[in-house]
Structures are given as C-alpha cells and as structure tokens.
Scaffold this motif. Structure first.
Motif, PDB file in Angstrom:
ATOM      1  N   LYS A 152      43.593  35.030  47.688  1.00 40.29           N
ATOM      2  CA  LYS A 152      44.892  34.413  47.404  1.00 40.29           C
ATOM      3  C   LYS A 152      44.754  33.104  46.618  1.00 40.29           C
ATOM      4  O   LYS A 152      45.511  32.858  45.678  1.00 40.29           O
ATOM      5  CB  LYS A 152      45.640  34.157  48.718  1.00 40.29           C
ATOM      6  N   MET A 153      43.796  32.264  46.989  1.00 40.62           N
ATOM      7  CA  MET A 153      43.624  31.005  46.264  1.00 40.62           C
ATOM      8  C   MET A 153      43.216  31.291  44.830  1.00 40.62           C
ATOM      9  O   MET A 153      43.768  30.730  43.882  1.00 40.62           O
ATOM     10  CB  MET A 153      42.561  30.127  46.928  1.00 40.62           C
ATOM     11  N   TYR A 154      42.267  32.174  44.684  1.00 34.13           N
ATOM     12  CA  TYR A 154      41.748  32.490  43.369  1.00 34.13           C
ATOM     13  C   TYR A 154      42.850  33.064  42.471  1.00 34.13           C
ATOM     14  O   TYR A 154      42.960  32.732  41.286  1.00 34.13           O
ATOM     15  CB  TYR A 154      40.585  33.471  43.526  1.00 34.13           C
ATOM     16  N   ALA A 174      48.023  23.718  46.341  1.00 34.63           N
ATOM     17  CA  ALA A 174      46.994  24.018  47.335  1.00 34.63           C
ATOM     18  C   ALA A 174      47.543  23.917  48.748  1.00 34.63           C
ATOM     19  O   ALA A 174      48.277  22.983  49.080  1.00 34.63           O
ATOM     20  CB  ALA A 174      45.826  23.049  47.174  1.00 34.63           C
ATOM     21  N   GLY A 179      41.197  24.298  48.233  1.00 34.41           N
ATOM     22  CA  GLY A 179      42.141  24.084  47.138  1.00 34.41           C
ATOM     23  C   GLY A 179      42.489  22.608  46.973  1.00 34.41           C
ATOM     24  O   GLY A 179      42.632  22.119  45.851  1.00 34.41           O
ATOM     25  N   GLU A 217      49.291  28.715  46.838  1.00 32.31           N
ATOM     26  CA  GLU A 217      48.157  29.358  47.510  1.00 32.31           C
ATOM     27  C   GLU A 217      48.625  29.938  48.843  1.00 32.31           C
ATOM     28  O   GLU A 217      49.225  29.234  49.651  1.00 32.31           O
ATOM     29  CB  GLU A 217      47.067  28.304  47.751  1.00 32.31           C
ATOM     30  N   GLN A 219      48.072  31.749  52.697  1.00 33.76           N
ATOM     31  CA  GLN A 219      47.179  31.542  53.844  1.00 33.76           C
ATOM     32  C   GLN A 219      47.352  32.715  54.786  1.00 33.76           C
ATOM     33  O   GLN A 219      48.479  33.141  55.054  1.00 33.76           O
ATOM     34  CB  GLN A 219      47.517  30.250  54.588  1.00 33.76           C
TER      35      GLN A 219
END
Lengths: 333, 333
Positions: A152-154, A174, A179, A217, A219
């Motif tokens: 997800k962050m990427y 972030a 992040g 981002e 989680q």
C-alpha cells in the motif's frame, strides 16, 4: 515536520534489508538525501557519498535519520557516540525505532543544550481532533489491501511520482513510520489514541485545490482481525474519492494469523466500498495494484490479466511495470 | 482492579444528572456502595446512608469513587480537601474525569506517602497485546448500536442481571469509563492505542467456562464516521457468538454529526454480521434493544412490535419492560 535534507545513518547494518528506511528515502525522496554515514562493519550501501557529520553539515544536511533497524527496533549502543556528536553539531535526529530517542537521557540532555529536536516518529506529536465527517475540497485516493504489507505504501508513492511527472498536483500522505521518515511528515496512525484515529486522517488530508490529489498510504486491512479498526478509521477519515486495492497473490493466509484465509478481491472491494460510501457516496474502486515479486514475468503478466478481467478493472504491479495505469484510472474523478 | 466496596463521592452535584456515575453504581452494583459523601449544597441523593470518611472506612469502604461530573470533566477545587483526607486515611480514589488524579501534585504526594492508588479509569493501566484472532472458550454477547449513546451499556448490564437471577454464569465486561467505575474493572477502549484495540478486548474476555457468557459493552457504531474503527475493533476482539442491536428510534441523525443520517436496522445488522463472522462464522444477531424513553407507553409498544416484525427478531426496551426477552434470545447458542 522534520528538517531536510538528511544525512542517512546506516550504522552497522548487517545486510541491505536492515537499512529499509534509508532505502525508502533513497528511492522516493533522493533530493532529501545528501549522503550516508556508515560505521565499521556496515554491509548496506545506498550508493550515496559517504560523509562525516561535518561534511554532511557543510553539504546542507540538517537531520540525521536513523535509516537502519535492529532486530526488535532497539537503539544500539554502537550508535550512541555518533548520535550525541550529531546533536552537539546542530543536527535534529529522526527515528522510527521502538526504543525512543527521548528515553535516552544523554541524547535528551545534549539536544536540550543545543536546542535540537529528537523526532520519534513512532509516536504522535500532535493532538488530533475527533473526526467531523465533513466533506473537504480536493481529491483523495486511498490504497486499501487484502492484507497487511501488501504494497500500500509503495503504491501510493509510485502514484504520486507518476502524477508529478505528468504535472498533476499530488501529495503522498504518510500514515506509518517508514512513510513519515521518507517524506518528513505524516501521522503514525497505529500509535494514535482510538478516539482520534479518523480525526488524525482528516487533519492529515485537509482542504486543498479542487484538482489536487492526496495519495493516502493505507494501513492494515478491513479483513485483518488484529488491525481492521485502524483500516476503517483510515477510510472514514480519508473520505476517499478513489480506492486502489492492493494484493499479494501468493499469500496463503493473513499476515501473522495462519488460521485466517485472505478475503477474495470481490469481498475486499465490497467491504471497502461499503464503508467508504458512508462518508463519500461517489467513492469508486478504480484499479488493482498487485505485488508480483514472487512470480516470474510470464506468471506476473498472466496474474495481472486474470485479475483485471475478473474484476473488470485495470491491474498492474507499479514496481515492476509502472504506476501509469493506476493514475490513468483516476481520470474523470 | 479497584478495591471494593466504595464510598460514593457526590461532591456539590448541582442536580441528580451530574451524579450519573454514582447512580450507575447504585443501580447496578448496590453491593459495592456502603454510603455516600456529600458536600454542602449537594442536590443529588442516592438514598444511601450519608457517611463521613471515617464512618465509611469503619463500614468497610476502601475506595472513594468520584461519582459526580462537572461540566468539562474537571477536578473541582471544592473537592480537594476531602480527597486528600481520604488518601491519608487509606482510601484509594477512582475517577473517570478528563482531569487526571495523577496530575494533582498534592494528591499524588499524599497517595505516595500512604501507598494508596489513584485510579484514573479514563486511561489504560495495562499494556494490551496485539489481537491474535484465536478462538476462546466460553460464550460472548456484544451490544452493537445504530449510533453512539443508544443504550449499549445499559443493555449489557440488564442482561447480566437477568442472567444471574436465572442462575446463569454471566459477566458484564466494561469498555467505557462509566462501566469501569460501576464494576471496578474493564478497558477504557476509546483511550487505547490504535494497534492494541482488538487485543485489549481479547484480554478483557479471556477463555472461560463453556456455559459462561461475557456481556460486552459496545462502543460507538460501525456507521459513525468519528468512531467506527473503535466499534470494529470491538467486534473483532470480542468474537461474539451473539449480537444485540441497540437503537434509539427518535434520533434524526448520528450523534454530533447533523449531516449523517442513521443507518437502517437492516444496514446495521448486515454490517455488524459481516465483520463479526470474519472472526466467528456462527455469530448471529439475536435481538433488538430499543430505547423508548422518548415515547409514551402505547407508542413504545407499537414501536417494539413494528421493529420485531420487520426484523423477525425479539425486540424490547430492557429498562422499561425488562431484559428477559434478550436473554431468552440467547437460548440454544
């Protein structure tokens, strides 16, 4: 906010994986990284100039970022001398370690004397509001997942990069420690007090230009029994206009919970939209972001094609094949 | 855990409503209340013996519970002398105020000297685990709601009382400050760190006898954009076998959010079961608990009958008509 640019502290990282945070900064915010500081025995290399604290200061660095993680996320004794020297020289220090910088008395004393700040990004530094649920101007895209650690962050970072390359207004937001260290700001959502989770995300993604996109981002996962509450607060607080569903196709069970199967893509879609539409009735799931790292190229392409057809959505692996299709999918929103 | 029995401190409560916590203890745990302590001007009365600190100590009281709330939840200066005297005499003090006892230096100093404890139930005193999602022995019933403040605590307490009267094994599990003060233990869920929410509820409702019921106090609502994440963590951590859906039929919008309508009973049912069945596939919604306080008796009975027929479920107002039907609905689980 953490002052930039950074000197990346790699310490005595036993292997490149231990320097994941430094690698993230190097990959996603290279303009923030003037150099790297390595101790004897370090086996990670960001291919940045090796610099002393003094050299990096000359080059403009204002924060020493701990870019390396020990097993257990503790503060290593072998790092201490360099940290204290850095603070005395005028650097801020930023860390995502479980062991807090503020719990190191000698560092705190040095930082007080020099008026530098110790940024423990693992814990919130802001008093967040209770969520109001009110609509905000600007547009928001949230990465949701069938599981934790599904990319997800990427995905959000890769979308931000493509959007900026195309001249669009876009900001990665972030919500996790890595992040935050990469970008210098954000909300450490997993450490926020329960009542303020959704409010912290409203705070993170305020009113903006009508053509501006927040790339939020994600989680956890709405299907992960340990963390789903965090994921739901993120959906409500983020009020996304668009969702991208992230998935790792070779995973056999929910991360850390061998007795829980993954949800299907259809279940993950329906559950996320159910909750997102409570706060934004127009929210749409626009694309699939599939982490194909465990597949060879032919299998990866087959997997993407199969998922795209099954879900009637664009599907890509943004790391392997580029995030363009994910950004294209925002057209018209 | 807060030592019992209690002396209930009513202070200078300007009206009976201000003493809501004391009233809850009086109603639900009368065996914990040996007496009340009132200051001049107090307009609340629990119909308990008025006692001095010394008299109550003689009668066995070991904790002075602040049973009154100011506007704003602050600590009133007019209470201070009595608090310090109580601690010096050997009492613990328990409080659900926003202003913490531990932030009153003179109280802390007195408590240290006397080794008494100050129980600020608004903040957690335990390091909770990350939720494992593993099944536990014993049975659990969770009160969920179409909105906040719909009667979830009251419903769970009323069910516990009826079950005990019937000789069943039952334990009310408090998840909010008022419930904790009434029963002396629990988890202040809205103040737990995000990552540990579901784990705190697993901790609160551990393995138990196969015929034992936990009656878990609900929090918030899956449809409330400010707090839904807390509600979801409660469902996942609680792993309920049975849900009771609580509803206030005259409410026109979500509490505190005039722009959000309430979900229908059907929506609330489907959303709660979707998530509950992720962790307990056999979970059922067994009954409706409807708060009819705003309706006259004929209208209340009509409202219950209509809801029962529409949802094909038993429906009652446990305060007005008794919780028997809610307990009956657990039969066979």
């Amino acid at each position: 906010m953490i002052p930039t640019p950074y000197l990346l502290f790699l310490g005595d990282a036993p292997d490149p994986l231990a320097a994941k945070v430094a690698q993230g900064i190097r990959d996603w915010r290279p303009e923030h990284a003037v150099g790297q500081l390595r101790l004897p025995g370090c086996r990670a290399d960001m291919r940045l100039p090796d610099m002393s604290l003094a050299e990096a200061w000359e080059a403009g660095a204002r924060t020493l970022v701990i870019g390396v993680a020990n097993r257990g996320g503790t503060f290593a004794e072998s790092w201490r001398a360099a940290m204290i020297e850095a603070v005395e020289m005028g650097y801020d220090i930023a860390s995502g370690l479980h062991t807090l910088l503020r719990d190191q008395p000698d560092l705190v004393a040095a930082a007080r004397a020099e008026r530098q700040r110790l940024h423990d990004v693992r814990i919130p530094s802001v008093r967040y509001p209770i969520a109001s649920g009110e609509r905000r101007t600007g547009k928001r895209c949230l990465a949701v997942g069938t599981d934790c650690s599904a990319g997800k962050m990427y995905t959000a970072m890769a979308m931000e990069r493509v959007m900026r390359q195309r001249g669009m207004k876009a900001t990665f937001r972030a919500t996790g420690q890595t992040g935050i260290l990469i970008t210098g700001e954000g909300v450490p959502l997993d450490a926020v007090i329960a009542d303020f989770m959704a409010g912290s995300i409203e705070w993170l993604t305020p009113d903006n230009d009508p053509d501006h996109w927040d790339l939020i981002e994600g989680q956890g996962s709405l299907s992960h029994p340990s963390y789903a509450g965090v994921s739901l607060a993120l959906i409500h607080g983020g009020q996304p206009d668009a969702l991208v569903l992230c998935h790792e196709p070779t995973r056999t069970h929910m991360r850390g919970l061998p007795h829980y199967p993954l949800p299907s893509l259809e279940e993950a879609r329906d559950t996320a939209l159910l909750h997102a539409r409570r706060v934004n009735p127009d929210c749409r799931l626009v694309a699939l972001s599939i982490n194909t790292a465990a597949l060879d190229e032919a299998a990866a392409r087959a997997c993407l094609a199969e998922a795209a057809e099954r879900m009637d959505l664009p599907a890509t692996d943004p790391y392997r094949f580029g995030a363009g299709p994910l950004v294209d999918a925002l057209d018209g929103i």
